[in-house]
Design a protein around this motif. Structure first.
Motif, PDB file in Angstrom:
ATOM      1  N   GLU A 175       0.825  -1.211   0.000  1.00  0.00           N
ATOM      2  CA  GLU A 175       0.000   0.000   0.000  1.00  0.00           C
ATOM      3  C   GLU A 175       0.861   1.264   0.000  1.00  0.00           C
ATOM      4  O   GLU A 175       0.498   2.273  -0.609  1.00  0.00           O
ATOM      5  CB  GLU A 175      -0.908  -0.013   1.233  1.00  0.00           C
ATOM      6  N   TRP A 231       0.841  -4.917  -8.818  1.00  0.00           N
ATOM      7  CA  TRP A 231      -0.040  -3.752  -8.976  1.00  0.00           C
ATOM      8  C   TRP A 231      -0.240  -3.070  -7.618  1.00  0.00           C
ATOM      9  O   TRP A 231      -1.203  -3.377  -6.909  1.00  0.00           O
ATOM     10  CB  TRP A 231      -1.402  -4.168  -9.523  1.00  0.00           C
ATOM     11  N   PRO A 232       0.634  -2.151  -7.222  1.00  0.00           N
ATOM     12  CA  PRO A 232       0.434  -1.484  -5.919  1.00  0.00           C
ATOM     13  C   PRO A 232      -0.869  -0.688  -5.861  1.00  0.00           C
ATOM     14  O   PRO A 232      -1.447  -0.541  -4.795  1.00  0.00           O
ATOM     15  CB  PRO A 232       1.658  -0.561  -5.814  1.00  0.00           C
ATOM     16  N   LYS A 233      -1.327  -0.173  -7.005  1.00  0.00           N
ATOM     17  CA  LYS A 233      -2.571   0.596  -7.047  1.00  0.00           C
ATOM     18  C   LYS A 233      -3.738  -0.320  -7.398  1.00  0.00           C
ATOM     19  O   LYS A 233      -3.655  -1.112  -8.339  1.00  0.00           O
ATOM     20  CB  LYS A 233      -2.472   1.723  -8.081  1.00  0.00           C
ATOM     21  N   ASN A 234      -4.832  -0.208  -6.645  1.00  0.00           N
ATOM     22  CA  ASN A 234      -6.041  -1.020  -6.884  1.00  0.00           C
ATOM     23  C   ASN A 234      -5.698  -2.507  -6.955  1.00  0.00           C
ATOM     24  O   ASN A 234      -6.189  -3.235  -7.824  1.00  0.00           O
ATOM     25  CB  ASN A 234      -6.751  -0.574  -8.161  1.00  0.00           C
ATOM     26  N   SER A 235      -4.842  -2.935  -6.046  1.00  0.00           N
ATOM     27  CA  SER A 235      -4.321  -4.304  -6.102  1.00  0.00           C
ATOM     28  C   SER A 235      -5.420  -5.349  -5.949  1.00  0.00           C
ATOM     29  O   SER A 235      -5.442  -6.343  -6.673  1.00  0.00           O
ATOM     30  CB  SER A 235      -3.265  -4.494  -5.011  1.00  0.00           C
ATOM     31  N   SER A 257      -0.225  -7.673  -5.126  1.00  0.00           N
ATOM     32  CA  SER A 257       0.127  -6.399  -4.521  1.00  0.00           C
ATOM     33  C   SER A 257       1.508  -5.936  -4.951  1.00  0.00           C
ATOM     34  O   SER A 257       1.761  -4.734  -5.086  1.00  0.00           O
ATOM     35  CB  SER A 257       0.065  -6.528  -2.996  1.00  0.00           C
ATOM     36  N   LYS A 314       2.553   2.960  -3.716  1.00  0.00           N
ATOM     37  CA  LYS A 314       1.756   3.310  -4.886  1.00  0.00           C
ATOM     38  C   LYS A 314       1.975   4.737  -5.377  1.00  0.00           C
ATOM     39  O   LYS A 314       1.421   5.129  -6.394  1.00  0.00           O
ATOM     40  CB  LYS A 314       0.271   3.091  -4.589  1.00  0.00           C
ATOM     41  N   ASN A 315       2.777   5.535  -4.672  1.00  0.00           N
ATOM     42  CA  ASN A 315       3.108   6.864  -5.180  1.00  0.00           C
ATOM     43  C   ASN A 315       4.570   7.169  -4.880  1.00  0.00           C
ATOM     44  O   ASN A 315       5.221   6.460  -4.107  1.00  0.00           O
ATOM     45  CB  ASN A 315       2.183   7.937  -4.590  1.00  0.00           C
TER      46      ASN A 315
END
Length: 299
Positions: A108, A216-220, A213, A111-112
């Motif tokens: 989490e 894809w850290p975003k919308n995993s 995860s 993701k940025n």
């Protein structure tokens, strides 16, 4: 005064005033090293929300289970709560759902850009970083989830013990040991190896969300759920086709004798071992993916 003003405007010389962080193109961004406290806090938030959901579901189910029974029924069925069967089924459903959601939050904080910099500032090896995240999202989550489940169950018992004071002998907290047994309607499994098989499936599915995860850290959670659904459907179709070819084909030799010497317990144990091994493979792949992404960020 004129020279000083020109120096400030030019940004050089002795009259130069250092620019504050908000003037450097990164408004409000102050990366700080991510510590274990944040991960534990994030892991605790999910079971707390899960505990609230479970409490609502158990109380709602209890309303339908208890309202049709009179005092004579509860006396006759003392030490046998009519809600136990639903609660035990719900336990496994909640475990799968929230366990996968917890695993999907493993990365989490990646993701940025700012959060990735914070993660890179932690003075630890990539393995230590990944293992601490994995430990919090799986093992620590499981402990906190069990506590939240028991608290939700005791909430149900407390509420309905007050509503039906004559039925205290039949409104009881559930024992998770009742997952396995025979002779009672609330036992979900007849043998322990059946429960182990289901838990091995849980480990495997959760490992898929750990891997998702890392990819894809975003919308995993959503992306992994869609990908896993598509892959499972493909495997089911291929498995059915292969099974028909091996066992039902008119021009093929019957191969059922291959499995005739394997007992049901052996088959469940082999499948459980396979699922655990696949779970370890997925976690290993997730670690190397995490390590690779960290190297890319450092370059």
């Amino acid at each position: 005064p004129g020279r000083g003003a020109r120096g400030v405007r030019a940004g050089g010389g002795q009259g130069h005033l250092p620019l504050r962080p908000e003037h450097r193109g990164l408004p409000g961004e102050h990366p700080q090293a991510e510590g274990p406290g944040h991960r534990v806090h994030l892991c605790q938030q999910l079971p707390q929300g899960a505990g609230g959901v479970m409490a609502v579901v158990m109380v709602w189910n209890g309303y339908f289970k208890y309202r049709y029974h009179n005092t004579a029924y509860f006396i006759r069925h003392a030490n046998a709560d009519p809600a136990w069967e639903f609660i035990l089924i719900s336990f496994l459903c909640f475990l799968f759902a929230f366990g996968c959601l917890s695993a999907s939050l493993l990365m989490e904080k990646m993701k940025n850009k700012t959060s990735r910099l914070s993660a890179l500032m932690v003075p630890a090896t990539p393995f230590e970083k990944f293992f601490s995240r994995w430990l919090v999202s799986t093992i620590v989550f499981l402990v906190v989830f069990l506590i939240a489940f028991k608290l939700a169950d005791y909430t149900r018992v407390s509420i309905y013990s007050l509503i039906y004071p004559d039925a205290k002998g039949a409104i009881l907290p559930v024992n998770l040991g009742y997952l396995v047994g025979s002779g009672k309607r609330w036992f979900l499994f007849n043998e322990t190896y059946e429960l182990i098989f289901v838990l091995s499936i849980y480990c495997f599915i959760q490992s898929l969300f750990v891997l998702g995860s890392s990819v894809w850290p975003k919308n995993s959670f959503l992306k992994t759920f869609v990908a896993v659904t598509i892959i499972v459907l493909i495997y089911v179709v291929v498995g059915i086709a292969v099974g028909n070819m091996l066992f039902n084909g008119s021009h093929n030799r019957d191969c059922s004798y291959i499995f005739s010497s394997i007992t049901e317990q052996q088959a469940f144990n082999l499948a459980s071992i396979a699922f655990v091994l696949f779970a370890l493979v997925n976690c290993t792949l997730a670690y190397f993916r995490f390590k690779e992404s960290e190297i890319i960020q450092r370059m």
